[in-house]
Design an enzyme around this catalytic site. Structure first.
Site, PDB file in Angstrom:
ATOM      1  N   CYS A  87     -38.086  -9.736  14.421  1.00  0.00           N
ATOM      2  CA  CYS A  87     -36.845  -9.438  15.159  1.00  0.00           C
ATOM      3  C   CYS A  87     -35.707  -9.493  14.154  1.00  0.00           C
ATOM      4  CB  CYS A  87     -36.656 -10.332  16.380  1.00  0.00           C
ATOM      5  SG  CYS A  87     -37.057 -12.071  16.200  1.00  0.00           S
ATOM      6  N   SER A  88     -34.779 -10.427  14.273  1.00  0.00           N
ATOM      7  CA  SER A  88     -33.685 -10.482  13.306  1.00  0.00           C
ATOM      8  C   SER A  88     -33.158 -11.898  13.179  1.00  0.00           C
ATOM      9  CB  SER A  88     -32.545  -9.556  13.733  1.00  0.00           C
ATOM     10  OG  SER A  88     -33.016  -8.249  13.945  1.00  0.00           O
ATOM     11  N   CYS A  89     -34.065 -12.887  13.212  1.00  0.00           N
ATOM     12  CA  CYS A  89     -33.645 -14.288  13.138  1.00  0.00           C
ATOM     13  C   CYS A  89     -32.835 -14.514  11.860  1.00  0.00           C
ATOM     14  CB  CYS A  89     -34.862 -15.200  13.158  1.00  0.00           C
ATOM     15  SG  CYS A  89     -35.814 -15.046  14.684  1.00  0.00           S
ATOM     16  N   CYS A 140     -36.559 -11.464   8.647  1.00  0.00           N
ATOM     17  CA  CYS A 140     -37.271 -11.706   9.894  1.00  0.00           C
ATOM     18  C   CYS A 140     -37.932 -10.377  10.239  1.00  0.00           C
ATOM     19  CB  CYS A 140     -36.324 -12.153  11.005  1.00  0.00           C
ATOM     20  SG  CYS A 140     -37.123 -12.215  12.624  1.00  0.00           S
TER      21      CYS A 140
END
Lengths: 209, 219
Positions: free
Chosen positions: A113-115, A110
């Site tokens: 962000c950090s999905c 991702c």
């Protein structure tokens, strides 16, 4: 909303610089205002420390390895096939499973962000959230994989999945050789978090990489 | 927004450094911030997209030096400040100002298990048929909004193929602004690595992104 009028610098500069103190202050304040129950905080922590983690995703992978019909359903509609096993949750309602083969290697990132597929893998490791991984996975996935000890042949195709929506991606790793006689539970114990992100293969049991 | 968060394709951040046997949380305060975020009563109209956007509005130097759960702190504190639910002074001291009303409707611990395994559903039924078909060639628009977008810089103005149609989902850009869900068709779009990065990329490599219809034009 009037974001132009915010002074973001002020926030970082005016609250305690030690994150432990800063977050303790936030928790105390919200408890006092009745906006949070500390016991509910404990319950969320326990949930992700004890119950939700890569062992969930491993069950899906092992099932797909032993049951070709399940694998077909999983690749066609990840969410519904995972729903059959009662493993859907927060950050995982829309799941797409992508299959590794001898010539196709999938890698999930991702960049914005950090999905990450929480219900299947738990919370992401630090490296997955880090600037090096987020910046490099899309532009130079082969060097990223090499850093994880995975050298791909020049003929292999790398497919990177940048998680830009609420759809979450899970890699179905290749079943290693020498596992033909293993039970589904034994197979699940071989499946690693990194293999389901795409930064590792699963070695044959009894052999190191 | 063209912020520091949009990291795809940047150089200079160094090696990845995975950690063996990494704990779920490294510090107690990380766990508290995680649990707090999940357990707390959010301001009216707060969405996951708003949460992501507020993280993007961190000053770039802070974004790079604060760790992941500190990003969560920033966005959470900012959302409460914007809604007038707290002041900087209250955040600093951890004590509510005299006379603040107190609530008693916070999430209860017994609701966590269901919430953790239920998750959000962002699919929405819309009347408009999808504009693009699987296999169709598309080009991404060159969009540079100052608000939230899920079209990263590295994929703007690039040619790709519709790989899969996900149905319609909540449009993140709109939801982050507080302008409602405005659902749109969402597609997995496949780009060749060479289209995105030039001739040095391996010719057979691909990058897939999930992109909403208003990011795309037919080619």
């Amino acid at each position: 909303m009037a974001d132009d009028h915010l002074h973001h610098e002020d926030l970082a500069g005016q609250v305690p610089s030690d994150p432990a103190l800063r977050i303790k202050a936030l928790e105390s304040l919200l408890v006092e205002l009745g906006l949070v129950d500390p016991a509910t905080i404990d319950a969320w922590i326990e949930s992700f420390e004890k119950r939700i983690g890569p062992h969930n995703g491993a069950k899906i992978v092992a099932r797909a390895w032993v049951d070709p019909d399940y694998k077909q359903r999983l690749l066609a509609n990840g969410a519904s096939a995972i729903g059959e096993m009662n493993l859907l949750g927060s950050q995982g309602q829309h799941i797409v499973v992508v299959e590794n083969t001898p010539i196709v290697h999938n890698l999930v990132v991702c960049t914005l962000c950090s999905c990450y597929p929480w219900p299947l893998l738990g919370l992401p490791p630090r490296w997955y959230k880090s600037a090096p991984y987020r910046s490099r996975a899309v532009i130079d996935p082969r060097s990223v994989l090499r850093e994880f000890g995975l050298e791909l042949g020049p003929d292999a195709e790398v497919r990177v999945w940048d998680s830009t929506s609420e759809v979450r991606y899970l890699v179905l790793p290749e079943r290693p050789s020498g596992t033909e006689k293993m039970s589904e539970a034994e197979l699940a114990s071989l499946v690693t978090r990194d293999a389901m992100i795409g930064t590792a293969r699963i070695p044959s049991p009894g052999r190191t990489r | 927004m063209n912020g520091i968060h949009d990291m795809g394709g940047m150089h200079g951040f160094g090696p990845i450094a995975p950690e063996a046997n990494e704990p779920v949380f490294h510090e107690d305060w990380e766990a508290r911030m995680f649990g707090l975020r999940r357990a707390m009563t959010s301001p009216p109209g707060f969405t996951i997209d708003r949460f992501r956007f507020l993280r993007e509005t961190m000053p770039p130097a802070t974004y790079l030096t604060w760790s992941y759960y500190e990003h969560w702190y920033f966005a959470t504190a900012q959302s409460l400040l914007q809604a007038g639910m707290v002041t900087i002074e209250e955040l600093r001291t951890g004590r509510a100002a005299a006379g603040r009303p107190k609530r008693n409707d916070a999430m209860r611990p017994e609701s966590v298990e269901a919430a953790a395994t239920r998750g959000g559903n962002f699919a929405r039924a819309i009347d408009a048929p999808p504009r693009f078909a699987v296999g169709q060639a598309v080009v991404t628009r060159n969009l540079n909004p100052t608000g939230h977008t899920r079209l990263p810089r590295y994929a703007r103005g690039k040619r790709g193929l519709i790989h899969h149609w996900h149905g319609a989902q909540v449009f993140a850009d709109s939801s982050a602004r507080g302008d409602g869900e405005c659902p749109q068709h969402l597609y997995s779009v496949m780009f060749s690595a060479r289209e995105l990065w030039g001739a040095d990329a391996a010719p057979q490599d691909k990058v897939h992104l999930d992109l909403w219809e208003s990011y795309l034009d037919a080619l």
